[in-house]
Design a protein around this motif. Structure first.
Motif, short mmCIF file in Angstrom:
data_model
loop_
_atom_site.label_atom_id
_atom_site.label_comp_id
_atom_site.label_asym_id
_atom_site.label_seq_id
_atom_site.Cartn_x
_atom_site.Cartn_y
_atom_site.Cartn_z
N TYR A 1 0.82 -1.22 0.00
CA TYR A 1 0.00 0.00 0.00
C TYR A 1 0.85 1.27 0.00
O TYR A 1 0.44 2.29 -0.53
CB TYR A 1 -0.94 0.01 1.21
N SER A 2 2.04 1.20 0.61
CA SER A 2 2.88 2.41 0.65
C SER A 2 3.80 2.50 -0.57
O SER A 2 4.35 3.57 -0.83
CB SER A 2 3.70 2.43 1.94
N LEU B 1 -2.18 -5.89 -5.70
CA LEU B 1 -3.27 -4.92 -5.51
C LEU B 1 -4.29 -4.95 -6.63
O LEU B 1 -5.49 -4.86 -6.39
CB LEU B 1 -2.70 -3.51 -5.37
#
Length: 145
Positions: A63-64, A105
């Motif tokens: 996510y980062s 993702l």
């Protein structure tokens, strides 16, 4: 046989009594001007307890790594012509990490990832998608278009 052993032991004792048990050994002649510390026993670490209660948190998770997709005119042209999506990513992320993050993702296969660092200090990643995946469809699903 026992007499010979006794005689030898007596000779040894007489010699030690005359010379002494600990004679001074002669210093070794050094042929090199460099002194190397002698190699001694090096034991592996054997800690009695853990120094940290738990391992540190992974700071670059999926996510980062991916910050946001770019939706400029040139990025749209890349989507249409080259089947390529453009993302702004974390500066510390490498190509393998970017590829892995996109795969997990967005569930898409990538052929290759090209990166560059923009003059404003952000890292841009061009993600070339597999020929069987349409970049336009993926862009719609992500919400770029």
């Amino acid at each position: 046989m026992a007499k010979k052993d006794q005689a030898k032991g007596a000779k040894d004792a007489a010699r030690k009594n005359k010379k002494g048990n600990f004679t001074k050994s002669k210093a070794r002649v050094r042929t090199s001007v460099h002194f190397f510390r002698p190699k001694t026993l090096r034991l592996h670490r054997n800690p009695k307890y853990q120094r940290k209660s738990h391992p540190h948190r992974v700071r670059l998770d999926k996510y980062s790594i991916l910050k946001y997709p770019l939706c400029t005119e040139s990025a749209m042209k890349q989507i249409e012509d080259n089947n390529t999506l453009t993302f702004i990513v974390d500066l510390r992320a490498n190509k393998r990490q970017i590829k892995e993050a996109i795969k997990s993702l967005h569930e898409i296969d990538t052929v290759k990832v090209n990166t560059l660092i923009r003059p404003d200090g952000l890292k841009k990643a061009y993600v070339r998608l597999a020929p069987d995946v349409e970049a336009l469809e993926v862009a719609n699903r992500i919400g770029i278009i």
